[in-house]
Design an enzyme around this catalytic site. Structure first.
Site, PDB file in Angstrom:
ATOM      1  CD  GLU A   1      26.277   0.467  25.410  1.00  0.00           C
ATOM      2  OE1 GLU A   1      25.477   0.972  26.216  1.00  0.00           O
ATOM      3  OE2 GLU A   1      26.948  -0.533  25.664  1.00  0.00           O
TER       4      GLU A   1
ATOM      5  CD  GLU B   1      30.842   0.380  27.189  1.00  0.00           C
ATOM      6  OE1 GLU B   1      30.066  -0.309  27.887  1.00  0.00           O
ATOM      7  OE2 GLU B   1      30.568   1.528  26.810  1.00  0.00           O
TER       8      GLU B   1
HETATM    9  C1  BGP Z   1      27.269   0.175  28.987  1.00  0.00           C
HETATM   10  C2  BGP Z   1      27.511   1.654  29.091  1.00  0.00           C
HETATM   11  C3  BGP Z   1      28.547   2.010  30.075  1.00  0.00           C
HETATM   12  C4  BGP Z   1      28.634   1.121  31.307  1.00  0.00           C
HETATM   13  C5  BGP Z   1      28.322  -0.332  31.072  1.00  0.00           C
HETATM   14  C6  BGP Z   1      28.069  -1.170  32.312  1.00  0.00           C
HETATM   15  O1  BGP Z   1      26.039  -0.039  28.439  1.00  0.00           O
HETATM   16  O2  BGP Z   1      27.947   2.169  27.851  1.00  0.00           O
HETATM   17  O3  BGP Z   1      28.429   3.372  30.348  1.00  0.00           O
HETATM   18  O4  BGP Z   1      28.068   1.665  32.393  1.00  0.00           O
HETATM   19  O5  BGP Z   1      27.232  -0.507  30.216  1.00  0.00           O
HETATM   20  O6  BGP Z   1      26.758  -1.037  32.783  1.00  0.00           O
HETATM   21  P1  BGP Z   1      26.408  -0.563  34.237  1.00  0.00           P
HETATM   22  O7  BGP Z   1      27.218   0.656  34.514  1.00  0.00           O
HETATM   23  O8  BGP Z   1      24.964  -0.276  34.234  1.00  0.00           O
HETATM   24  O9  BGP Z   1      26.746  -1.677  35.139  1.00  0.00           O
END
Ligand code: BGP
Length: 486
Positions: free
Chosen positions: A179, A381
């Site tokens: 990201e 993701e």
């Molecule tokens: C993305 C990241 C992940 C993951 C996901 C969910 O931005 O790449 O690492 O964590 O978000 O977010 P969170 O874990 O804050 O709920």
């Protein structure tokens, strides 16, 4: 011609994860301390603290996470049972170079990833490696303020060279910086670049210096381009993806001022980094942005040459939700994992973390990015964090009816199928996440994403035993029928 809702035969179904949220073993077998190891747990309301040193008064969830380091065989077996064709994980830089400056890599770190890859291969699961997923060696923050310093480029290339050489015959798909575009916003300082400015004590309220942040983003863009060139020289069959957190932006109204604002926000938040990675140069709107802000970046002619020649092979992105923007003052906002925006009156908001759900936004986004780049696309993701309510049965088993998770993913995969019908070349779908792991944004455990439940709470108590959720069987069926039965 594809028939309606038919996924390509070799479609890469799978799921994703990240070392600092899953591995644990934070100080084992020579691993150095990472920025994740000094970030405490938090909640939706209480920001995660950044302590820089380990302070025993706090709980640091990445220290043990779900102990994938010791349980990878058990976990990969479960992924294989679901039928994964691909699994995205990250290599932890401080497991390979504990501080970043060592001459020789840490052999035990390399061995661990070799074992993971071999285990995946045993089940014909394609590894997709993220080279940097938010766990910089803390020494790089302390000595050079992370990617703010140009020296970080060479350190990254040294690390890249080792992992490329070691895994050149086993790994085909590589993602550079997770990201990367989040560095266009102040949130990106810590996780994405290891930058800490005096006065920052927690993740949510970071002191920001836009010039330093955008300079560090430039260093990552250059480091990534040089890594691509290096990687292709080692194995020309390597396929690199940019990794964009696609923050889909809509205008709140049809007022031209809102339309223009949404357009500009999309350029800055989403298109800038992928334009550089794919077209090999800074886009005109970014030059204009920097000029208007009076920001002059240190960009050498060597940097520009490398950006031009080190471009990616695929567009890879995370998608969680969309938000609206408007020039009017509006107080009705929604949150996301990395974003905050104006609420869309047509969308539902779900879960304790106030996320706006927008499956059709995925179809829109897929069409938009394919139209712009004409490259194969992977969704790396997509998921919804929420609290699972396990039912403890008399026979010792646990039942988890995570219907909300199934519903979220079903609706997104439906839209993905429609985008494929539209003609968008999507080659893979990886949900977030394969198994419950630590939340990056809040450091909680109860904000769960996986198909596999891990017995662990927000304070780190629990057996860490694994239990299949209802979504486990559901996703298994989706993969088995190649997306026909959702
Ligand atoms: C993305 C990241 C992940 C993951 C996901 C969910 O931005 O790449 O690492 O964590 O978000 O977010 P969170 O874990 O804050 O709920």
């Amino acid at each position: 011609m594809l028939k309606k809702r038919e996924f390509p035969k070799d479609f890469l179904w799978g799921s994703a994860s990240a070392a600092c949220q899953m591995e644990g073993a934070w100080n084992i077998d020579g691993k150095g301390i990472s920025i994740a190891d000094v970030t405490t747990s938090g909640t939706a309301k209480l920001a995660r603290k950044i302590t820089l040193e380990i302070d025993d008064r706090y709980h640091y969830p990445s220290r043990t996470a779900v102990d994938f380091y010791h349980r990878y065989k058990e976990d990969i077996k479960l992924f294989a049972e679901m039928g994964f064709k691909i699994f995205r994980f990250s290599i932890s830089w401080p497991r390979i170079f504990p501080t970043g400056w060592e001459e020789e890599p840490n052999q035990l770190g390399i061995d661990f990833y070799r074992n993971v890859i071999n285990e995946l291969k045993k089940y014909d699961i394609e590894p997709l490696v993220t080279m940097y997923h938010n766990d910089l060696p803390i020494e790089m923050t302390k000595r050079i303020n992370g990617f703010a310093s140009r020296e970080s480029i060479d350190l990254f290339l040294k690390y890249s060279n080792v992992i490329f050489q070691e895994f050149k015959d086993d790994v085909k798909y590589w993602l550079l910086f997770n990201e990367v575009n989040i560095l266009t916003r102040p949130t990106g300082n810590w996780w994405h670049s290891g930058i800490i400015h005096p006065g920052t004590t927690d993740f949510r309220n970071q002191v920001d210096d836009e010039k330093i942040r955008l300079q560090s983003l430039h260093h990552q863009l250059v480091a990534g381009a040089r890594a691509i060139k290096l990687g292709k020289a080692i194995n020309p069959d390597f396929k690199f993806g940019t990794m964009i957190s696609h923050d889909t932006v809509y205008p709140l109204t049809s007022r031209p001022a809102d339309i223009l604002l949404a357009y500009e926000q999309d350029q800055l938040r989403n298109c800038f980094c992928s334009d550089v990675r794919i077209f090999g140069e800074y886009p005109f709107y970014m030059k204009r942005y920097l000029e208007r802000k009076g920001i002059e970046l240190d960009i050498t002619s060597g940097d520009l040459d490398d950006l031009k020649s080190g471009t990616v092979d695929m567009y890879t992105f995370s998608y969680y939700q969309s938000t609206c923007v408007t020039t009017e003052e509006i107080e009705d906002t929604v949150e996301g994992n990395n974003t905050r925006g104006v609420k869309n009156p047509y969308l539902q908001v779900a879960g304790e973390w106030n996320w706006q759900i927008d499956p059709e936004g995925l179809r829109y986004t897929l069409n938009k990015v394919y139209d712009r780049y004409h490259l194969p696309i992977m969704i790396v993701e997509n998921g919804l964090g929420f609290v699972d309510n396990p039912i403890y049965n008399n026979d010792g088993t646990i039942t988890i009816e995570d219907n909300q998770r199934i519903e979220y993913q079903k609706r997104h995969i439906e839209q993905l199928a429609l985008a494929i019908d539209d003609g968008v070349n999507v080659i893979g779908y990886m949900s977030w996440a394969a198994i419950d792991i630590v939340s990056l944004g809040t450091g909680e455990f109860k904000k769960r994403y996986g198909y596999v439940f891990v017995d662990c709470d927000d304070e780190g108590n629990g057996s860490l035993n694994r239990h299949k959720k209802k979504s486990f069987e559901w996703y298994k069926k989706v993969i088995k029928t190649n997306g026909k039965e959702l």
